[in-house]
Write an enzyme that holds these catalytic residues in place. Structure first.
Site, mmCIF file in Angstrom:
data_model
loop_
_atom_site.group_PDB
_atom_site.id
_atom_site.type_symbol
_atom_site.label_atom_id
_atom_site.label_comp_id
_atom_site.label_asym_id
_atom_site.label_seq_id
_atom_site.Cartn_x
_atom_site.Cartn_y
_atom_site.Cartn_z
ATOM 1 N N CYS A 56 12.126 -43.749 -23.123
ATOM 2 C CA CYS A 56 12.293 -44.410 -24.428
ATOM 3 C C CYS A 56 13.761 -44.252 -24.826
ATOM 4 O O CYS A 56 14.626 -44.031 -23.975
ATOM 5 C CB CYS A 56 11.336 -43.844 -25.466
ATOM 6 S SG CYS A 56 11.535 -42.070 -25.764
ATOM 7 N N ASP A 75 8.759 -48.249 -31.713
ATOM 8 C CA ASP A 75 9.520 -47.059 -32.082
ATOM 9 C C ASP A 75 8.979 -46.492 -33.399
ATOM 10 O O ASP A 75 9.035 -47.163 -34.428
ATOM 11 C CB ASP A 75 10.984 -47.485 -32.236
ATOM 12 C CG ASP A 75 11.901 -46.312 -32.549
ATOM 13 O OD1 ASP A 75 11.392 -45.221 -32.887
ATOM 14 O OD2 ASP A 75 13.121 -46.496 -32.454
#
Ligand code: 4NP
Length: 159
Positions: free
Chosen positions: A8, A124
């Site tokens: 990520c 996110d």
């Protein structure tokens, strides 16, 4: 041994969560001697830190422990060492592809490609509330099962 890297942005919310969830799926399938899992971030801005407290708390409610993980940035050798490099969203997929050698680009994919859902990205959760962390866990738990199913034919001795 098959090596999987989850990626990520900060390596403090989504990818460490994917690491511990997929590790459990692998363990429950009795495949811990055949699959290893790690996580990293495309950014170094949280390098050395433990996962976000909100991610640790949400995961612990589902029985996952992740406070041993320390954030690290993706390194060039990751594209050699790992068999699959799975991005949580399209921005991080692009970031990975832009620094990945041409010979390893086939290893780099979106994690949710395995899930076959309409949702392409694990959103996110960093700037949102608690709900975002539950959504992250829901998506990752589903995609982890799908990923394991897709890997089984490539594993020696796995039915
Ligand atoms: P992650 O979440 O990429 O899932 O670890 C984030 C962590 C930190 C930031 C953004 C997203 N940040 O902007 O610092």
């Amino acid at each position: 041994m098959m090596r999987i890297l989850f990626v990520c942005l900060g390596n403090i919310c989504r990818s460490p969560t994917a690491q511990v969830v997929f590790e459990r799926v692998v363990e429950q399938a009795g495949l811990s001697d055949q699959i290893t899992v790690d996580s990293a971030g495309t950014s170094a801005c949280h390098a050395g830190e433990t996962p976000d407290k909100r991610a640790i708390d949400a995961a612990s409610h589902r029985g996952y422990r992740m406070s041993h993980i320390r954030s690290r940035q993706v390194r060039a050798e990751d594209f050699d060492r790992f068999d699959l490099v799975l991005a949580m969203d399209k921005a991080n997929l692009q970031a990975l592809l832009s620094c990945c050698p041409a010979s390893s680009q086939y290893k780099v994919r979106l994690f949710l490609d395995y899930e076959g859902s309409v949702q392409a990205e694990v959103p996110d959760p960093y700037y949102g509330g608690k709900d975002g962390f539950e959504t992250v866990l829901d998506l990752i738990e589903e995609a982890s099962q799908a990923l394991l199913s897709s890997l089984k034919p490539r594993l020696e001795g796995a039915a």
